[in-house]
Write a protein that holds these residues in place. Structure first.
Motif, PDB file in Angstrom:
ATOM      1  N   LEU A   4      51.915  40.248  58.128  1.00 37.07           N
ATOM      2  CA  LEU A   4      51.311  41.328  58.485  1.00 37.07           C
ATOM      3  C   LEU A   4      52.177  42.472  57.779  1.00 37.07           C
ATOM      4  N   GLU A   5      51.282  43.167  57.050  1.00 41.44           N
ATOM      5  CA  GLU A   5      51.988  44.257  56.368  1.00 41.44           C
ATOM      6  C   GLU A   5      51.101  45.786  56.676  1.00 41.44           C
ATOM      7  N   VAL A   6      51.753  46.497  57.492  1.00 36.77           N
ATOM      8  CA  VAL A   6      51.191  47.776  58.123  1.00 36.77           C
ATOM      9  C   VAL A   6      51.770  48.944  57.220  1.00 36.77           C
ATOM     10  N   LYS A   7      50.967  49.754  56.214  1.00 39.38           N
ATOM     11  CA  LYS A   7      51.514  50.847  55.457  1.00 39.38           C
ATOM     12  C   LYS A   7      50.663  51.940  55.730  1.00 39.38           C
ATOM     13  N   ASN A   8      51.808  52.771  56.091  1.00 47.01           N
ATOM     14  CA  ASN A   8      51.204  54.455  56.194  1.00 47.01           C
ATOM     15  C   ASN A   8      50.024  54.539  57.160  1.00 47.01           C
ATOM     16  N   LEU A   9      49.844  53.935  58.126  1.00 47.14           N
ATOM     17  CA  LEU A   9      48.823  53.840  59.008  1.00 47.14           C
ATOM     18  C   LEU A   9      48.682  55.051  59.989  1.00 47.14           C
ATOM     19  N   VAL A  20      41.657  64.702  65.457  1.00 47.86           N
ATOM     20  CA  VAL A  20      43.169  64.917  65.712  1.00 47.86           C
ATOM     21  C   VAL A  20      43.974  63.697  65.414  1.00 47.86           C
ATOM     22  N   PRO A  21      44.878  64.057  64.728  1.00 42.92           N
ATOM     23  CA  PRO A  21      45.758  62.615  64.218  1.00 42.92           C
ATOM     24  C   PRO A  21      46.611  62.375  65.270  1.00 42.92           C
ATOM     25  N   VAL A  22      46.674  61.123  65.659  1.00 45.03           N
ATOM     26  CA  VAL A  22      47.467  60.535  66.946  1.00 45.03           C
ATOM     27  C   VAL A  22      48.464  59.483  66.670  1.00 45.03           C
ATOM     28  N   LEU A  23      48.168  58.745  65.804  1.00 41.05           N
ATOM     29  CA  LEU A  23      49.215  57.851  64.999  1.00 41.05           C
ATOM     30  C   LEU A  23      49.543  58.369  63.641  1.00 41.05           C
ATOM     31  N   PHE A  24      50.917  58.319  63.393  1.00 39.52           N
ATOM     32  CA  PHE A  24      51.473  58.973  62.328  1.00 39.52           C
ATOM     33  C   PHE A  24      52.093  58.167  61.191  1.00 39.52           C
ATOM     34  N   ASP A  25      51.542  57.635  60.071  1.00 39.81           N
ATOM     35  CA  ASP A  25      52.441  56.864  59.164  1.00 39.81           C
ATOM     36  C   ASP A  25      53.323  55.758  59.756  1.00 39.81           C
ATOM     37  N   ILE A  26      52.487  54.895  60.390  1.00 45.08           N
ATOM     38  CA  ILE A  26      52.925  53.757  60.945  1.00 45.08           C
ATOM     39  C   ILE A  26      53.295  52.700  59.888  1.00 45.08           C
ATOM     40  N   SER A  27      54.531  52.256  59.561  1.00 47.65           N
ATOM     41  CA  SER A  27      54.476  51.134  58.655  1.00 47.65           C
ATOM     42  C   SER A  27      55.633  50.092  59.319  1.00 47.65           C
ATOM     43  N   PHE A  28      55.059  48.872  58.835  1.00 43.08           N
ATOM     44  CA  PHE A  28      56.087  47.750  59.199  1.00 43.08           C
ATOM     45  C   PHE A  28      55.705  46.537  58.791  1.00 43.08           C
ATOM     46  N   ILE A  29      56.665  45.431  58.891  1.00 50.20           N
ATOM     47  CA  ILE A  29      56.194  44.243  58.320  1.00 50.20           C
ATOM     48  C   ILE A  29      56.524  43.290  59.212  1.00 50.20           C
ATOM     49  N   LEU A  30      55.518  42.295  59.492  1.00 44.91           N
ATOM     50  CA  LEU A  30      55.864  41.106  60.379  1.00 44.91           C
ATOM     51  C   LEU A  30      55.618  39.794  59.633  1.00 44.91           C
ATOM     52  N   ALA A  52      44.332  49.342  66.782  1.00 41.76           N
ATOM     53  CA  ALA A  52      44.035  49.661  65.519  1.00 41.76           C
ATOM     54  C   ALA A  52      44.334  48.586  64.502  1.00 41.76           C
ATOM     55  N   LEU A  53      45.249  47.693  64.965  1.00 43.57           N
ATOM     56  CA  LEU A  53      45.790  46.520  64.154  1.00 43.57           C
ATOM     57  C   LEU A  53      44.708  45.451  63.831  1.00 43.57           C
ATOM     58  N   VAL A  54      43.827  45.476  65.130  1.00 43.87           N
ATOM     59  CA  VAL A  54      42.725  44.537  65.050  1.00 43.87           C
ATOM     60  C   VAL A  54      41.504  45.305  64.844  1.00 43.87           C
ATOM     61  N   ASN A  55      41.362  46.578  64.617  1.00 45.45           N
ATOM     62  CA  ASN A  55      40.246  47.185  64.272  1.00 45.45           C
ATOM     63  C   ASN A  55      39.305  47.363  65.601  1.00 45.45           C
ATOM     64  N   LEU A  56      39.899  47.773  66.712  1.00 46.04           N
ATOM     65  CA  LEU A  56      39.271  47.694  67.764  1.00 46.04           C
ATOM     66  C   LEU A  56      39.362  48.766  68.696  1.00 46.04           C
ATOM     67  N   LEU A  57      39.570  50.011  67.768  1.00 48.91           N
ATOM     68  CA  LEU A  57      39.832  51.443  68.414  1.00 48.91           C
ATOM     69  C   LEU A  57      38.591  51.653  69.095  1.00 48.91           C
ATOM     70  N   SER A  58      38.473  52.276  70.091  1.00 46.54           N
ATOM     71  CA  SER A  58      37.080  52.606  70.632  1.00 46.54           C
ATOM     72  C   SER A  58      36.948  54.036  70.338  1.00 46.54           C
ATOM     73  N   GLY A  66      45.563  54.429  55.395  1.00 42.05           N
ATOM     74  CA  GLY A  66      46.587  53.288  55.573  1.00 42.05           C
ATOM     75  C   GLY A  66      46.107  51.996  55.391  1.00 42.05           C
ATOM     76  N   THR A  67      46.708  51.036  55.655  1.00 41.38           N
ATOM     77  CA  THR A  67      46.279  49.676  55.232  1.00 41.38           C
ATOM     78  C   THR A  67      46.983  48.674  56.462  1.00 41.38           C
ATOM     79  N   VAL A  68      46.225  47.629  56.893  1.00 44.43           N
ATOM     80  CA  VAL A  68      46.794  46.606  57.515  1.00 44.43           C
ATOM     81  C   VAL A  68      46.449  45.313  56.807  1.00 44.43           C
ATOM     82  N   LYS A  69      47.465  44.817  56.384  1.00 43.98           N
ATOM     83  CA  LYS A  69      47.062  43.679  55.616  1.00 43.98           C
ATOM     84  C   LYS A  69      47.547  42.187  56.367  1.00 43.98           C
ATOM     85  N   LEU A  70      46.715  41.246  56.456  1.00 40.38           N
ATOM     86  CA  LEU A  70      46.950  40.049  57.080  1.00 40.38           C
ATOM     87  C   LEU A  70      46.945  39.122  55.679  1.00 40.38           C
ATOM     88  N   ASP A  71      47.978  38.491  55.348  1.00 44.70           N
ATOM     89  CA  ASP A  71      48.128  37.768  54.222  1.00 44.70           C
ATOM     90  C   ASP A  71      47.534  38.237  53.007  1.00 44.70           C
TER      91      ASP A  71
END
Ligand SMILES: Nc1ncnc2c1ncn2[C@@H]1O[C@H](COP(=O)(O)OP(=O)(O)OP(=O)(O)O)[C@@H](O)[C@H]1O
Ligand SMILES: [Mg+2]
Length: 339
Positions: A4-9, A20-30, A52-58, A66-71
């Motif tokens: 999983l690669e999360v980039k500038n989310l 209103v922005p609430v999560l800022f530039d979240i980047s990490f690798i799993l 947000a990672l599983v696209n379930l934001l209400s 930003g991007t959330v890449k799974l494989d």
């Protein structure tokens, strides 16, 4: 390739024109089979990130950029049916309260069989075999009896074991567990976390553990991300962060743990409280609560720097590091003593 690669989310709440922005530039690798923890006080945005990672934001929460890449596949651009296939099969979620996930009027066995059949063409008979195996794997005594019971017939700990077994049914690549033990009795919290960890190990599943308790992460996660007001402020190997926290907020979280407080003394809580995500202070959002804050902390958001221990967003630490390197010292002082 990272699992999983999360980039500038960036995540925002509210309609597009006044979002209103609430999560800022979240980047990490799993990586595959890796276990990481997301830690922070209530309101830091941990669950928002999990969703947000599983696209379930209400609604009206949404991914702004930003991007959330799974494989390598960017999940943020998938359609709901495509995403539904990913959830459950490749990424499973475990929530704080098992009763949110379990249907109270359907037996445990039936729910689990249906979870398998929703994603595969496995017949009922074979699905039941898998369910019984998984219930045994999470050490539920007499799985064949439990199979026909309703959720309310089980204790809280047993219910959470059922949830873990359900998450493992289709051997996902990742489990996102959001405060999986806070609804449980303190005495069984450690037991359930240990189970979650060993189940992930045995089944080659990566884990994202969301928790407000820095005290539990070292038992479970190899890496830790500390979150404050919607931003990751420190990220690195869990043991090193716990032994030598670099960010003043991480230091505060660690000092506030009951086990760090002398008997008979008050807990060393960090003064003040977390700002609302929609009303962050300028500069470093932690500056009003930080005893080391300098002028620029009020003005400019700090960039990430590597401290030698972890990656940290802190002006004071950045200044210290640049002073240390300009004076050509081979050793960086311990953040705890200097800050
Ligand atoms: N869809 C939404 N729309 C508007 N505000 C939201 C939405 N989802 C969450 N919030 C707000 O965002 C803030 C952060 O919430 P979040 O649940 O992510 O924090 P958390 O770190 O998981 O906290 P806790 O430890 O209490 O679970 C909260 O103040 C919440 O009210
Ligand atoms: Mg939460």
């Amino acid at each position: 390739m990272a699992l999983l690669e999360v980039k500038n989310l960036n995540v925002s709440f509210g309609a597009k024109h006044n979002a209103v922005p609430v999560l800022f530039d979240i980047s990490f690798i799993l990586h595959r089979r890796e276990r990481i923890a997301i830690v922070g006080e209530s309101g830091a945005g941990k669950s928002t990130l999990g969703f947000a990672l599983v696209n379930l934001l209400s609604k009206p929460g949404h991914i702004h950029s930003g991007t959330v890449k799974l494989d390598g596949t960017n999940l943020t651009t998938l359609t709901s049916p495509q995403m539904q296939k990913i959830r459950g099969k490749r990424i499973a979620m475990i929530f704080q309260d098992p009763m949110v996930t379990l249907n109270p009027v359907i037996t445990i066995g039936k729910q689990m069989v249906e979870a398998i059949r929703a994603h595969t063409s496995i017949n009922r008979h074979d699905a039941k075999k898998i369910v019984l195996e998984k219930l045994a794997q999470v050490q539920i005594p007499a799985p064949d009896i439990r199979f026909d019971q309703y959720p309310h017939e089980l204790s809280g700990g047993m219910r959470q074991r059922v949830i873990i077994a359900t998450a493992l049914l289709l051997t996902p690549d990742i489990i996102i567990a959001d405060e999986p033990t806070t609804a449980l009795d303190v005495t069984i919290q450690a037991e359930i976390l240990e189970l979650l960890k060993s189940m992930c190990e045995e089944n080659n599943v990566a884990l994202i553990l969301i928790t407000h308790d820095l005290g539990v992460v070292s038992r479970v996660a190899e890496r830790t991300m500390v979150m404050y007001a919607g931003r990751i402020v420190e990220e690195g190997p869990t043991l090193e962060i716990i032994n030598d926290p670099q960010h003043p907020y991480t230091q505060g979280l660690l000092n506030a743990l009951p086990q760090m407080t002398l008997a008979g003394h008050k807990l060393n809580q960090i003064p003040g409280s977390m700002p609302s995500l929609s009303d962050r202070p300028n500069g470093c959002a932690f500056h009003p609560r930080c005893q080391y804050a300098i002028e620029k902390c009020q003005i400019k958001q700090p960039n990430y720097i590597y401290s030698g221990i972890s990656t940290v967003a802190c002006h004071v630490l950045e200044d210290m590091i640049s002073e240390t390197s300009s004076s050509d010292s081979a050793f960086l002082n311990d953040g705890k003593d200097v800050l």
